[in-house]
Design a protein around this motif. Structure first.
Motif, PDB file in Angstrom:
ATOM      1  N   LEU A  46      27.585  53.503 -23.377  1.00  0.00           N
ATOM      2  CA  LEU A  46      28.985  53.433 -22.975  1.00  0.00           C
ATOM      3  C   LEU A  46      29.815  52.454 -23.794  1.00  0.00           C
ATOM      4  N   THR A  47      29.167  51.599 -24.572  1.00  0.00           N
ATOM      5  CA  THR A  47      29.920  50.619 -25.361  1.00  0.00           C
ATOM      6  C   THR A  47      30.803  51.320 -26.380  1.00  0.00           C
ATOM      7  N   GLN A  48      31.939  50.730 -26.645  1.00  0.00           N
ATOM      8  CA  GLN A  48      32.909  51.290 -27.585  1.00  0.00           C
ATOM      9  C   GLN A  48      32.998  50.414 -28.834  1.00  0.00           C
ATOM     10  N   PRO A  49      33.381  51.003 -29.990  1.00  0.00           N
ATOM     11  CA  PRO A  49      33.543  50.199 -31.213  1.00  0.00           C
ATOM     12  C   PRO A  49      34.568  49.096 -30.996  1.00  0.00           C
ATOM     13  N   GLN A  50      34.285  47.923 -31.541  1.00  0.00           N
ATOM     14  CA  GLN A  50      35.208  46.800 -31.388  1.00  0.00           C
ATOM     15  C   GLN A  50      36.499  47.027 -32.164  1.00  0.00           C
ATOM     16  N   SER A  51      36.414  47.746 -33.286  1.00  0.00           N
ATOM     17  CA  SER A  51      37.597  47.999 -34.093  1.00  0.00           C
ATOM     18  C   SER A  51      38.536  48.971 -33.386  1.00  0.00           C
ATOM     19  N   LYS A  52      39.817  48.699 -33.448  1.00  0.00           N
ATOM     20  CA  LYS A  52      40.826  49.575 -32.841  1.00  0.00           C
ATOM     21  C   LYS A  52      41.461  50.517 -33.869  1.00  0.00           C
ATOM     22  N   ALA A  53      40.961  50.481 -35.086  1.00  0.00           N
ATOM     23  CA  ALA A  53      41.543  51.308 -36.151  1.00  0.00           C
ATOM     24  C   ALA A  53      41.328  52.788 -35.866  1.00  0.00           C
ATOM     25  N   ASP A  54      42.279  53.603 -36.303  1.00  0.00           N
ATOM     26  CA  ASP A  54      42.199  55.052 -36.075  1.00  0.00           C
ATOM     27  C   ASP A  54      40.944  55.652 -36.706  1.00  0.00           C
ATOM     28  N   LYS A  55      40.515  55.063 -37.824  1.00  0.00           N
ATOM     29  CA  LYS A  55      39.353  55.617 -38.515  1.00  0.00           C
ATOM     30  C   LYS A  55      38.080  55.483 -37.687  1.00  0.00           C
ATOM     31  N   ASP A  56      38.076  54.593 -36.699  1.00  0.00           N
ATOM     32  CA  ASP A  56      36.894  54.383 -35.861  1.00  0.00           C
ATOM     33  C   ASP A  56      36.960  55.149 -34.547  1.00  0.00           C
ATOM     34  N   ALA A  57      38.063  55.864 -34.318  1.00  0.00           N
ATOM     35  CA  ALA A  57      38.221  56.605 -33.073  1.00  0.00           C
ATOM     36  C   ALA A  57      37.139  57.673 -32.952  1.00  0.00           C
ATOM     37  N   GLY A  58      36.474  57.701 -31.808  1.00  0.00           N
ATOM     38  CA  GLY A  58      35.442  58.703 -31.558  1.00  0.00           C
ATOM     39  C   GLY A  58      34.093  58.374 -32.155  1.00  0.00           C
ATOM     40  N   LYS A  59      33.984  57.296 -32.910  1.00  0.00           N
ATOM     41  CA  LYS A  59      32.706  56.919 -33.498  1.00  0.00           C
ATOM     42  C   LYS A  59      31.877  56.111 -32.500  1.00  0.00           C
ATOM     43  N   PRO A  60      30.549  56.194 -32.586  1.00  0.00           N
ATOM     44  CA  PRO A  60      29.713  55.385 -31.695  1.00  0.00           C
ATOM     45  C   PRO A  60      29.788  53.912 -32.082  1.00  0.00           C
ATOM     46  N   SER A  61      29.589  53.054 -31.109  1.00  0.00           N
ATOM     47  CA  SER A  61      29.557  51.629 -31.389  1.00  0.00           C
ATOM     48  C   SER A  61      28.261  51.284 -32.122  1.00  0.00           C
ATOM     49  N   THR A  63      26.096  49.155 -31.134  1.00  0.00           N
ATOM     50  CA  THR A  63      25.054  49.076 -30.106  1.00  0.00           C
ATOM     51  C   THR A  63      24.521  50.459 -29.767  1.00  0.00           C
ATOM     52  N   SER A  64      25.426  51.421 -29.588  1.00  0.00           N
ATOM     53  CA  SER A  64      25.025  52.787 -29.267  1.00  0.00           C
ATOM     54  C   SER A  64      24.262  53.426 -30.423  1.00  0.00           C
ATOM     55  N   LEU A  65      24.722  53.172 -31.640  1.00  0.00           N
ATOM     56  CA  LEU A  65      24.069  53.737 -32.820  1.00  0.00           C
ATOM     57  C   LEU A  65      22.650  53.191 -32.972  1.00  0.00           C
ATOM     58  N   THR A  66      22.487  51.897 -32.744  1.00  0.00           N
ATOM     59  CA  THR A  66      21.162  51.284 -32.845  1.00  0.00           C
ATOM     60  C   THR A  66      20.208  51.887 -31.824  1.00  0.00           C
ATOM     61  N   TYR A  67      20.708  52.127 -30.615  1.00  0.00           N
ATOM     62  CA  TYR A  67      19.872  52.743 -29.580  1.00  0.00           C
ATOM     63  C   TYR A  67      19.514  54.173 -29.963  1.00  0.00           C
ATOM     64  N   ALA A  68      20.445  54.908 -30.538  1.00  0.00           N
ATOM     65  CA  ALA A  68      20.165  56.272 -30.979  1.00  0.00           C
ATOM     66  C   ALA A  68      19.070  56.283 -32.046  1.00  0.00           C
ATOM     67  N   TYR A  69      19.131  55.318 -32.968  1.00  0.00           N
ATOM     68  CA  TYR A  69      18.105  55.236 -34.009  1.00  0.00           C
ATOM     69  C   TYR A  69      16.746  54.891 -33.403  1.00  0.00           C
ATOM     70  N   GLU A  70      16.762  54.058 -32.366  1.00  0.00           N
ATOM     71  CA  GLU A  70      15.510  53.692 -31.691  1.00  0.00           C
ATOM     72  C   GLU A  70      14.849  54.930 -31.086  1.00  0.00           C
ATOM     73  N   LEU A  71      15.642  55.736 -30.373  1.00  0.00           N
ATOM     74  CA  LEU A  71      15.094  56.942 -29.759  1.00  0.00           C
ATOM     75  C   LEU A  71      14.662  57.956 -30.814  1.00  0.00           C
ATOM     76  N   ALA A  72      15.457  58.095 -31.869  1.00  0.00           N
ATOM     77  CA  ALA A  72      15.091  59.013 -32.947  1.00  0.00           C
ATOM     78  C   ALA A  72      13.763  58.594 -33.573  1.00  0.00           C
ATOM     79  N   GLY A  73      13.570  57.301 -33.724  1.00  0.00           N
ATOM     80  CA  GLY A  73      12.315  56.802 -34.273  1.00  0.00           C
ATOM     81  C   GLY A  73      11.134  57.138 -33.380  1.00  0.00           C
ATOM     82  N   GLU A  74      11.329  57.045 -32.074  1.00  0.00           N
ATOM     83  CA  GLU A  74      10.249  57.394 -31.145  1.00  0.00           C
ATOM     84  C   GLU A  74       9.903  58.878 -31.239  1.00  0.00           C
ATOM     85  N   ILE A  75      10.927  59.714 -31.341  1.00  0.00           N
ATOM     86  CA  ILE A  75      10.697  61.160 -31.439  1.00  0.00           C
ATOM     87  C   ILE A  75       9.996  61.513 -32.744  1.00  0.00           C
TER      88      ILE A  75
END
Length: 227
Positions: A46-61, A63-75
């Motif tokens: 649920l964490t959101q990117p700290q940057s408020k720039a338009d280029k970061d809109a909709g991107k994972p934070s 923290t979220s990206l690191t967790y996704a990589y962790e799960l991908a590594g397990e798979i």
């Protein structure tokens, strides 16, 4: 990949699988959870990117990206990521049976233990099923954290993502949060399903799951794994 077909399960009304006789913290428990986004980490999703720039809109934070990589590594590797244990988590594990007994007496109910509940590619490890509609979650908190909770008497915001996630995974209606530390009163507060929050959580989890799947596919297309 992870094979847990030999483990005894019960199917909950919402279709989720509850694993019985599976002790939390064991290697088998870690195997069942591997590659699965779990309620204890939903706050990371649920964490959101700290940057408020338009280029970061909709991107994972990050923290979220690191967790996704962790799960991908397990798979990809077929092995659960290395966990960690602290004196506080060990204390919680040691005191939980007594706290469960105290809760059962206080609430005049029985707690059905489950090691893990899996709903599609998501899961949760509630500390018990209560009746037909409830859950219970036990927490060990240092006095400096527990005392403000006792004085405030409100459901702690920091546990909302986990507990509402548990309700979503299990299909249950309410959860009792019990926080404790030896020598201090037991903190007990109930939260009911927050459907608005759960709707947002479902949306974020779907996007997160797509991110994990895309990461796995990209790495699989990268080349042969190291022997």
């Amino acid at each position: 990949m992870f094979d847990f077909t030999h483990l005894p399960t019960i199917t909950l009304p919402n279709g989720a699988l509850a694993f019985q006789g599976l002790e939390q913290g064991t290697h088998e428990w870690l195997q069942v959870r591997a590659g699965v986004a779990t309620a204890s980490r939903f706050k990371d999703v649920l964490t959101q990117p700290q940057s408020k720039a338009d280029k970061d809109a909709g991107k994972p934070s990050k923290t979220s990206l690191t967790y996704a990589y962790e799960l991908a590594g397990e798979i990809l590797t077929g092995e659960p990521a290395e966990g960690f244990s602290t004196v506080h988590t060990r204390r919680g594990q040691e005191l939980e049976p007594q706290l469960r007994a105290d809760y059962e007496m206080l609430a005049d109910t029985d707690v059905q233990q489950v090691g893990f509940v899996k709903r599609d590619r998501f899961g949760a490890s509630p500390d018990g099923l209560v009746g037909s509609d409830g859950l219970v979650e036990f927490k060990t908190h240092l006095p400096k954290l527990l005392i403000p909770m006792l004085l405030d008497g409100e459901f702690p915001e920091e546990h909302k993502a986990q507990t509402q996630g548990q309700l979503w995974v299990t299909g249950r209606q309410w959860v009792d949060l019990c926080a404790y530390y030896p020598g201090l009163p037991l903190f007990k507060v109930r939260a009911y399903r927050d459907e608005e929050f759960i709707a947002v959580l479902e949306q974020r989890l779907a996007a997160f799951d797509a991110l994990v799947s895309d990461t796995v596919a990209r790495i699989q297309a990268y080349g042969q794994p190291v022997a």
